[in-house]
Every structure is written in structure tokens, then in C-alpha cells.
Design a protein around this motif. Structure first.
Motif, PDB file in Angstrom:
ATOM      1  N   VAL A   1       0.864  -1.193   0.000  1.00  0.00           N
ATOM      2  CA  VAL A   1       0.000   0.000   0.000  1.00  0.00           C
ATOM      3  C   VAL A   1       0.895   1.236   0.000  1.00  0.00           C
ATOM      4  O   VAL A   1       2.002   1.220   0.550  1.00  0.00           O
ATOM      5  CB  VAL A   1      -0.943   0.036   1.233  1.00  0.00           C
ATOM      6  CG1 VAL A   1      -1.798  -1.226   1.328  1.00  0.00           C
ATOM      7  CG2 VAL A   1      -0.201   0.275   2.525  1.00  0.00           C
ATOM      8  N   ASP A   2       0.448   2.273  -0.681  1.00  0.00           N
ATOM      9  CA  ASP A   2       1.182   3.546  -0.645  1.00  0.00           C
ATOM     10  C   ASP A   2       0.196   4.706  -0.731  1.00  0.00           C
ATOM     11  O   ASP A   2      -0.785   4.635  -1.481  1.00  0.00           O
ATOM     12  CB  ASP A   2       2.213   3.659  -1.773  1.00  0.00           C
ATOM     13  CG  ASP A   2       3.261   4.746  -1.463  1.00  0.00           C
ATOM     14  OD1 ASP A   2       4.404   4.412  -1.125  1.00  0.00           O
ATOM     15  OD2 ASP A   2       2.887   5.952  -1.528  1.00  0.00           O
ATOM     16  N   SER A   3       0.506   5.772   0.015  1.00  0.00           N
ATOM     17  CA  SER A   3      -0.418   6.914   0.097  1.00  0.00           C
ATOM     18  C   SER A   3      -0.564   7.629  -1.230  1.00  0.00           C
ATOM     19  O   SER A   3      -1.594   8.235  -1.512  1.00  0.00           O
ATOM     20  CB  SER A   3       0.115   7.946   1.096  1.00  0.00           C
ATOM     21  OG  SER A   3       0.723   7.323   2.165  1.00  0.00           O
TER      22      SER A   3
ATOM     23  N   GLY B   1       8.560   6.611  -3.834  1.00  0.00           N
ATOM     24  CA  GLY B   1       9.014   7.227  -2.590  1.00  0.00           C
ATOM     25  C   GLY B   1       9.905   8.437  -2.856  1.00  0.00           C
ATOM     26  O   GLY B   1       9.796   9.110  -3.882  1.00  0.00           O
ATOM     27  N   GLN B   2      10.818   8.677  -1.943  1.00  0.00           N
ATOM     28  CA  GLN B   2      11.742   9.812  -2.099  1.00  0.00           C
ATOM     29  C   GLN B   2      12.562   9.652  -3.376  1.00  0.00           C
ATOM     30  O   GLN B   2      12.843  10.611  -4.085  1.00  0.00           O
ATOM     31  CB  GLN B   2      12.695   9.885  -0.927  1.00  0.00           C
ATOM     32  CG  GLN B   2      12.087  10.081   0.420  1.00  0.00           C
ATOM     33  CD  GLN B   2      13.152   9.877   1.470  1.00  0.00           C
ATOM     34  OE1 GLN B   2      14.044  10.707   1.636  1.00  0.00           O
ATOM     35  NE2 GLN B   2      13.110   8.734   2.130  1.00  0.00           N
ATOM     36  N   ALA B   3      12.978   8.419  -3.657  1.00  0.00           N
ATOM     37  CA  ALA B   3      13.863   8.190  -4.810  1.00  0.00           C
ATOM     38  C   ALA B   3      13.201   8.665  -6.099  1.00  0.00           C
ATOM     39  O   ALA B   3      13.857   9.168  -7.002  1.00  0.00           O
ATOM     40  CB  ALA B   3      14.220   6.710  -4.899  1.00  0.00           C
TER      41      ALA B   3
ATOM     42  N   GLY C   1      22.780  18.206  -3.060  1.00  0.00           N
ATOM     43  CA  GLY C   1      23.910  18.295  -4.002  1.00  0.00           C
ATOM     44  C   GLY C   1      23.499  17.880  -5.405  1.00  0.00           C
ATOM     45  O   GLY C   1      23.776  18.561  -6.398  1.00  0.00           O
ATOM     46  N   GLN C   2      22.770  16.796  -5.448  1.00  0.00           N
ATOM     47  CA  GLN C   2      22.299  16.265  -6.723  1.00  0.00           C
ATOM     48  C   GLN C   2      21.403  17.279  -7.417  1.00  0.00           C
ATOM     49  O   GLN C   2      21.513  17.543  -8.596  1.00  0.00           O
ATOM     50  CB  GLN C   2      21.480  15.054  -6.367  1.00  0.00           C
ATOM     51  CG  GLN C   2      21.471  13.955  -7.308  1.00  0.00           C
ATOM     52  CD  GLN C   2      20.496  12.989  -6.720  1.00  0.00           C
ATOM     53  OE1 GLN C   2      19.313  13.276  -6.669  1.00  0.00           O
ATOM     54  NE2 GLN C   2      21.012  11.907  -6.231  1.00  0.00           N
ATOM     55  N   ALA C   3      20.505  17.869  -6.632  1.00  0.00           N
ATOM     56  CA  ALA C   3      19.554  18.837  -7.204  1.00  0.00           C
ATOM     57  C   ALA C   3      20.289  20.084  -7.684  1.00  0.00           C
ATOM     58  O   ALA C   3      19.983  20.621  -8.750  1.00  0.00           O
ATOM     59  CB  ALA C   3      18.504  19.198  -6.154  1.00  0.00           C
TER      60      ALA C   3
HETATM   61  C1  LIG Z   1      15.536  14.348  -3.809  1.00  0.00           C
HETATM   62  C2  LIG Z   1      16.225  13.094  -3.300  1.00  0.00           C
HETATM   63  C3  LIG Z   1      17.302  12.583  -3.987  1.00  0.00           C
HETATM   64  C4  LIG Z   1      17.936  11.418  -3.512  1.00  0.00           C
HETATM   65  N1  LIG Z   1      18.997  10.930  -4.219  1.00  0.00           N
HETATM   66  C5  LIG Z   1      19.601   9.795  -3.802  1.00  0.00           C
HETATM   67  C6  LIG Z   1      20.693   9.243  -4.542  1.00  0.00           C
HETATM   68  O1  LIG Z   1      21.138   9.765  -5.548  1.00  0.00           O
HETATM   69  N2  LIG Z   1      21.237   8.081  -4.103  1.00  0.00           N
HETATM   70  C7  LIG Z   1      20.798   7.452  -2.965  1.00  0.00           C
HETATM   71  O2  LIG Z   1      21.333   6.387  -2.627  1.00  0.00           O
HETATM   72  N3  LIG Z   1      19.768   7.952  -2.226  1.00  0.00           N
HETATM   73  C8  LIG Z   1      19.175   9.114  -2.628  1.00  0.00           C
HETATM   74  N4  LIG Z   1      18.132   9.627  -1.897  1.00  0.00           N
HETATM   75  C9  LIG Z   1      17.659   8.897  -0.690  1.00  0.00           C
HETATM   76  C10 LIG Z   1      16.731   7.749  -1.133  1.00  0.00           C
HETATM   77  O3  LIG Z   1      15.791   8.241  -2.026  1.00  0.00           O
HETATM   78  C11 LIG Z   1      16.075   7.106   0.085  1.00  0.00           C
HETATM   79  O4  LIG Z   1      17.087   6.582   0.915  1.00  0.00           O
HETATM   80  C12 LIG Z   1      15.130   5.972  -0.334  1.00  0.00           C
HETATM   81  O5  LIG Z   1      14.135   6.479  -1.162  1.00  0.00           O
HETATM   82  C13 LIG Z   1      14.514   5.320   0.893  1.00  0.00           C
HETATM   83  O6  LIG Z   1      13.611   4.357   0.449  1.00  0.00           O
HETATM   84  P1  LIG Z   1      12.418   3.835   1.357  1.00  0.00           P
HETATM   85  O7  LIG Z   1      11.643   2.911   0.492  1.00  0.00           O
HETATM   86  O8  LIG Z   1      12.939   3.332   2.624  1.00  0.00           O
HETATM   87  O9  LIG Z   1      11.539   5.102   1.742  1.00  0.00           O
HETATM   88  P2  LIG Z   1      10.848   6.226   0.868  1.00  0.00           P
HETATM   89  O10 LIG Z   1      11.535   6.422  -0.398  1.00  0.00           O
HETATM   90  O11 LIG Z   1      10.688   7.390   1.775  1.00  0.00           O
HETATM   91  O12 LIG Z   1       9.399   5.628   0.526  1.00  0.00           O
HETATM   92  C14 LIG Z   1       8.425   5.472   1.516  1.00  0.00           C
HETATM   93  C15 LIG Z   1       7.062   5.352   0.865  1.00  0.00           C
HETATM   94  O13 LIG Z   1       6.116   5.091   1.901  1.00  0.00           O
HETATM   95  C16 LIG Z   1       4.926   5.795   1.644  1.00  0.00           C
HETATM   96  N5  LIG Z   1       4.233   5.990   2.922  1.00  0.00           N
HETATM   97  C17 LIG Z   1       4.663   6.680   3.995  1.00  0.00           C
HETATM   98  N6  LIG Z   1       3.756   6.604   4.994  1.00  0.00           N
HETATM   99  C18 LIG Z   1       2.735   5.841   4.525  1.00  0.00           C
HETATM  100  C19 LIG Z   1       1.501   5.390   5.073  1.00  0.00           C
HETATM  101  N7  LIG Z   1       1.134   5.684   6.327  1.00  0.00           N
HETATM  102  N8  LIG Z   1       0.680   4.649   4.297  1.00  0.00           N
HETATM  103  C20 LIG Z   1       1.031   4.325   3.023  1.00  0.00           C
HETATM  104  N9  LIG Z   1       2.196   4.716   2.447  1.00  0.00           N
HETATM  105  C21 LIG Z   1       3.040   5.446   3.192  1.00  0.00           C
HETATM  106  C22 LIG Z   1       5.378   7.094   0.978  1.00  0.00           C
HETATM  107  O14 LIG Z   1       4.340   7.639   0.157  1.00  0.00           O
HETATM  108  C23 LIG Z   1       6.580   6.626   0.161  1.00  0.00           C
HETATM  109  O15 LIG Z   1       6.195   6.321  -1.146  1.00  0.00           O
HETATM  110  C24 LIG Z   1      17.477  10.781  -2.328  1.00  0.00           C
HETATM  111  C25 LIG Z   1      16.369  11.310  -1.619  1.00  0.00           C
HETATM  112  C26 LIG Z   1      15.757  12.461  -2.097  1.00  0.00           C
HETATM  113  C27 LIG Z   1      14.588  13.036  -1.348  1.00  0.00           C
END
Ligand SMILES: Cc1cc2nc3c(=O)[nH]c(=O)nc-3n(C[C@H](O)[C@H](O)[C@H](O)COP(=O)(O)OP(=O)(O)OC[C@H]3O[C@@H](n4cnc5c(N)ncnc54)[C@H](O)[C@@H]3O)c2cc1C
Length: 589
Positions: A272-274, A279-281, A404-406
Motif C-alpha cells: 500500500v502507498d499513500s 518514494g523519495q527516490a 547536491g544532486q539537485a
Molecule cells: C531528492 C532526493 C534525492 C535522492 N537521491 C539519492 C541518490 O542519488 N542516491 C541514494 O542512494 N539515495 C538518494 N536519496 C535517498 C533515497 O531516495 C532514500 O534513501 C530511499 O528512497 C529510501 O527508500 P524507502 O523505500 O525506505 O523510503 P521512501 O523512499 O521514503 O518511501 C516510503 C514510501 O512510503 C509511503 N508511505 C509513507 N507513509 C505511509 C503510510 N502511512 N501509508 C502508506 N504509504 C506510506 C510514501 O508515500 C513513500 O512512497 C534521495 C532522496 C531524495 C529526497
């Protein structure tokens, strides 16, 4: 001399995108007899009379069709509802794109031109084919993924978003559809007569913009992205009653990876996802440090491949669906003992739960910030935001990798990127390759020991000026800017776990395995240390950024998603050993 173009390509549109153009033949090629013979055991033959529909706009599609004899024409509706023929396909041609992998609502209609016989392969049949017929399955999956991109690149399907290109609410919808890889078009009433007509007909005032004209002709006025996603069925969104082996909360890299490995190893999985997948990636314009991709790729590209992969292996998705509560009371340990409650009243039953809800960007405490969010202030830098940086100076706040990337990405669009960091430099918090790249980019200026102190509007009420202050001297600067980007960290998305026993650290991240304290374990009556990614609640696991001590990187999140599956298997095997079979307790009494 170039080889004569294949006959079947003659009437097919070309692609502005060179990558797609290079795959034009693969995208359009009809299947040969041998392929159709192999496909036939996964489908069934259907016949249609002249004028009959194989599939209808906005109706759930039965699956992928392959024309066996006759001709099928495909039509879409233009924003004013006029029917537009977009393709005509004969024997061997595939009538499908990525959405047919989960039976989405078709963005256009297919009508038999004369007598037609076709082979229908349902979503289940397609997924079975992709797992059992490797060569043909892999080729078909690539074609379906490319076709989804082709539709987006040609603007041949999906909603038409109607608003001036600079409209702040338009960006949010565009960004949502782009992140979901969903085709759409944008038409500006200032330059498009149809768009002007639609605004006259449907918009009582500026509060009704943007309009979203859906494939079935419905016009939504200023819809939220979730509402639009639900109406269009952008992504799969069903929850089955009989429950799952694994419920995953969050479709970021960690959640998607869990889904790929768990489903490919035979577990039933719901993610499930909101909001969408990625996600952040998904907000990252270019991920360069993920293993195996030396030239880098966008986060949206990486995660949409992960989404397709998980779907291929049979993982199910409910998006958009926000988890609001996890009922951890373990009843009698019978299967389906966890109950995950969603914001729309639905609930999910599952034998195990994987918390992959990651982190949410932090909003600095700045007066009037909310006024400019979406109107010049952004927490990510996608091609949409970059487009609006042209000819302007922009401010970017933050010293981490995402900042940095941005900065590097935006330096290719803005006049100057003014980076504000509170620390003495970048090297404490940013990867070396990014620090070097910034130093080598002439139009990036780094202001150290500096904090953003204020935002001011221009004459149109949009963001016009930013102020920043030096932390040691207190000197304040005021600068005309077009955009401000905020990368000031992220907070764990765990507020929804507030009335559940899962132990969190001081910052709200989920503790697992050896990080759990004696008290955490005692609170849930555990005497032994759980598995490395398991929380103090047996059967609840955590992966990725939401986990205390995780590395906050894409590679780490994906790695943990893969690693947790062995721990899920071990827990379920243990559960099977210790839980009497269904009804056993009834028989005993
Ligand atoms: C702009 C940006 C650039 C980045 N660039 C890099 C990079 O170049 N290299 C690198 O290694 N890392 C990078 N990162 C970090 C990387 O994106 C994160 O470490 C990674 O996305 C973490 O993955 P995750 O699945 O744990 O969490 P997230 O990516 O945060 O995903 C979590 C998901 O959970 C969902 N969610 C949250 N709460 C709920 C809920 N209650 N119910 C349902 N869904 C929910 C959210 O909608 C989201 O889709 C970057 C981050 C950002 C913001």
C-alpha cells in the motif's frame, strides 16, 4: 543504404525521444506464428463482429489482446470529446501496454473493423507467461513497458490537464502523473482554442483550475492528485478479503524490493502507498551512486522498473491508500492476525507486516512558507521545476546528497544556483563526487554558515525574493529569485504507528533486531533477540529509511527489502510449526 523500413512500421508514428525511437521496431512489431502458438496456452480465442468493442474507454480491461485475423481500430477522445482514431492493427499485433498487467481501466477503445478473431490473455495469464516462458515473457514485458512510455511521449492517452503552464496546482498534478509514469497532456488556454473552450464551459472561476479532462469525457475541476489517481485508476488499487502472507506499507525502493523478492519466492504480497510508487527516490532527477548504473538513471525510471517487476511476479498494490493504523494485538496467532487499517475504511489482513514507510521531507519553520509551497517553493527538483528555473537565479537550501544532486541538475537550467548551508562546508554531509562536481560548476555559489530567513512575494503574489542571514555576522541579504528548493532533511513516517507496540527511537525511527532494548523486548513479552530487521512485535519487520540506523540510501533500502524476505520465510515457517492448523482449536474443544 538503410534497410527498407519494415512494412508494419510504415504508418507508425515516430518518437521525439531517441531512446524510444531506437526501439520503434520492437514497440510495434507484430508477433509471429511461433510466438502466437506459445502464447495460445495462456489465453483464449474470442471472436468479434464488425463494430463490436474489444475494450472500452475507462472500463477495466479484460487483458492483452493479440489480433489473429481481421482488423481492430483504436480510438481515443480528444479534450472536447471528439473521437480520434489513433491506430489500426491487423494479424499478430498486440493491443496492450503496461496497465494490462493488472487490468487497469483502458485509456482508449478498440473496435472490430469487420469480423475479428483475437487471443485474449488475462492479467493472471500474462504474469504466468512472464514467469514460465522466459524469452517470450521478457520480450513482452519490455514491449509493454516501452508502450507505456510511448503513450506518454506521444501524448496519445490519459487526461488532458487544462491550465496556464505556470499554474502552481498544475505542477502538482503533472508531477504526480509523471511519477506514476501515467500518460497525460497539458493544454494551455492561452495558446490552445480547445482549452479556452473547455475553460469557458467548465470553469466558473480560477478556483476551478486546473481542469482534468478524463479519457471518458468527465471533467474534474481542480482535482487533488489522490482524487485524480483514484478516478483514473492510475495504479492498481484493490485489497483482497482473504488476506496476504505479507502486507508492505510504502512503495518506495525498500517496499518495492520487498515485493519483488517476496512475490518471486511465492509469498502473497500487498503493497500500500499513500500516493504512488517510488518514494523519495522517485523525486531524484539522477541517481548516480546506485550499483550497476554508472551513467546514472532517474529515480522514477529505477522505481517504475521495480514496480513492473513486482507486478510481473504477482505482487498486488493498493495505491493510493494511506495506512492509518496497525492493529498489533496478535489474537490467537492464526493466519491473517495483523490488521492494517487504511484511510478509506478498507483494511488488510496479513500474517506479516513490513514497515517501509520511509521518511518525509522536513519543512523549515519559516513565516509564510505555506503561501509559497507549489508557488515557487519545492521539496524536490524534477524536470517540471527545472523548466521554471530558466532565466532566473534560484536558492537551494541543504547540504546532503539530495541537495547536491539537485544543485547540479538545476545548474543546467537556472542562471545561478545559490546554495545555502548552515555548516562550514559541504564535505561533512555530502558525497565526494557531488562536492567535486559542485566546485567545478561555475554557476553554483555555495554560501556557508548561512540560513534562509525569509520569503517575499512579487507583484503577482508568486515567490519573488528570498532573504538569508549569515549565522556568525548576522548580515542579511535579499535577492530576487524565481524558485527556492528545500532539502533540509527528512522525518520518519511513523506517526501512524502511534497506538501500536512497535518500538521507536528518540527520533521516531523504528528499532529492529539488535537495536532493541531489553525494555522494548519486555514490552512485547519477547525473551529472545528478534531477526535483524524484525521489530519487537513478532511478525512486524522494518526496512529502508524508516528503520533506525539505516543508511538512508537507495542501495541500502533495496538491499534491506531483499534481505527481509528470508526473515519473513523463517517467521512464517515458525508460525506454521507453532500454530495449530485452521479449525484445530475448534476440533479440540
Ligand atoms: C531528492 C532526493 C534525492 C535522492 N537521491 C539519492 C541518490 O542519488 N542516491 C541514494 O542512494 N539515495 C538518494 N536519496 C535517498 C533515497 O531516495 C532514500 O534513501 C530511499 O528512497 C529510501 O527508500 P524507502 O523505500 O525506505 O523510503 P521512501 O523512499 O521514503 O518511501 C516510503 C514510501 O512510503 C509511503 N508511505 C509513507 N507513509 C505511509 C503510510 N502511512 N501509508 C502508506 N504509504 C506510506 C510514501 O508515500 C513513500 O512512497 C534521495 C532522496 C531524495 C529526497
Amino acid at each position: 543504404m538503410s534497410s527498407p523500413e519494415q512494412d508494419f512500421l510504415v504508418d507508425m508514428p515516430h518518437f521525439p525521444d531517441p531512446e524510444l525511437e531506437a526501439k520503434r521496431e520492437l514497440i510495434y512489431a507484430p508477433l509471429g506464428e511461433r510466438d502466437i502458438a506459445r502464447l495460445a496456452r495462456f489465453g483464449e480465442r474470442r471472436t468479434f463482429h464488425d463494430g463490436e468493442h474489444l475494450f472500452e474507454i475507462s472500463k477495466p480491461s479484460a487483458g492483452m489482446y493479440v489480433v489473429l485475423s481481421g482488423t481492430v481500430a483504436a480510438f481515443r477522445r480528444d479534450p472536447l470529446g471528439r473521437r480520434v482514431r489513433i491506430a489500426q492493427r491487423g494479424p499478430g499485433h498486440i493491443l496492450a501496454e503496461l496497465g494490462h498487467l493488472w487490468g487497469h481501466r483502458a485509456p482508449f477503445e478498440g473496435i472490430a473493423q469487420g469480423e475479428v478473431e483475437a487471443l485474449l490473455v488475462t492479467p493472471d495469464g500474462l504474469r504466468t507467461l512472464m514467469v514460465t516462458e522466459v524469452e517470450l515473457g521478457t520480450r513482452l514485458l519490455e514491449v509493454l513497458i516501452l508502450r507505456r512510455k510511448a503513450l506518454a511521449s506521444l501524448g496519445l492517452a490519459g487526461p488532458a490537464l487544462v491550465a496556464p503552464r505556470s499554474h502552481p496546482r498544475l505542477h502538482r498534478l503533472q508531477e504526480f502523473l509523471l511519477r506514476s509514469g501515467y500518460p497525460h497532456t497539458v493544454i494551455d488556454p492561452a495558446s490552445d482554442p480547445d482549452a479556452a473552450t473547455l475553460v469557458d464551459r467548465h470553469a466558473a472561476g480560477p478556483e476551478d483550475l486546473p481542469l482534468a479532462v478524463c479519457p471518458d469525457g468527465t471533467v474534474l475541476k481542480n482535482p487533488g492528485d489522490i482524487a485524480l489517481g483514484r478516478y483514473l485508476d492510475v495504479l492498481p488499487n484493490s485489497v483482497r478479503r482473504r488476506g496476504y502472507d505479507v502486507a508492505v506499507v510504502g512503495a518506495g525502493p525498500a517496499g518495492l524490493s520487498t515485493a519483488v523478492y517476496a512475490a518471486s519466492e511465492g509469498l502473497s504480497v500487498l503493497v500500500v502507498d499513500s500516493r504512488g510508487f517510488g518514494g523519495q527516490a522517485g523525486a531524484s532527477a539522477r541517481i548516480e551512486n546506485y550499483f550497476g548504473f554508472p551513467i546514472g538513471l532517474s529515480g522514477q525510471e529505477l522505481t517504475s522498473l521495480g514496480f513492473a517487476q513486482a507486478t510481473k511476479f504477482g505482487a498486488e498494490f493498493a495505491i493510493p491508500a494511506h495506512a492509518v493504523r496497525l492493529d498489533c494485538t496478535r489474537g490467537d496467532g492464526a493466519p491473517g492476525s495483523f490488521r492494517l487499517e487504511l484511510d478509506d475504511g478498507r483494511h488488510v489482513s496479513a500474517r506479516t507486516v513490513v514497515l517501509a514507510s520511509g521518511a518525509r521531507y522536513r519543512r523549515p519553520d519559516l513565516p509564510g512558507l505555506e503561501t509559497f509551497e507549489g508557488r515557487g517553493v519545492s521539496y524536490w527538483a524534477s524536470p517540471i521545476e527545472a523548466h521554471h528555473c530558466r532565466g532566473q537565479d534560484v536558492v537551494l537550501v541543504g547540504g546532503g546528497n539530495s541537495a547536491g544532486q539537485a544543485a547540479v541538475f538545476l545548474s543546467g537550467h537556472a542562471v545561478r544556483v545559490l546554495v545555502l548551508v548552515r555548516g562550514k562546508g559541504l564535505s561533512e554531509s555530502m558525497s565526494r563526487y557531488l562536492v567535486d562536481r559542485i566546485a567545478a560548476t561555475p554557476n553554483i555559489q555555495v554560501h556557508t554558515r548561512t540560513e534562509l530567513s525569509g520569503l517575499e512575494p512579487d507583484e503577482n503574489g508568486e515567490l519573488g525574493f528570498a532573504r538569508w542571514k549569515h549565522r556568525d555576522t548576522g548580515t542579511e541579504h535579499r535577492h530576487e529569485v524565481g524558485q527556492v528548493f528545500l532539502f533540509v532533511g527528512a522525518d520518519p513516517a511513523t506517526e501512524w504507528l502511534s497506538d501500536c507496540d512497535v518500538a521507536l527511537d528518540a527520533k521516531g525511527f523504528v528499532r529492529t533486531g539488535p537495536d532493541l532494548s531489553r525494555d522494548d523486548l519486555a514490552r512485547s513479552g519477547r525473551r529472545t533477540i528478534p531477526a535483524p530487521l524484525e521489530t519487537n512485535v513478532p511478525g512486524v519487520f522494518a526496512v529502508g529509511d524508516v528503520r533506525s540506523g539505516s543508511v538512508k540510501r537507495v542501495g541500502g533500502a533495496i538491499g534491506e527489502g531483499a534481505a527481509v524476505v528470508a526473515q519473513l520465510h523463517a517467521y512464517l515457517a515458525d508460525l506454521a510449526r507453532t500454530t495449530p492448523p485452521l479449525g484445530a482449536s475448534a476440533r479440540a474443544t
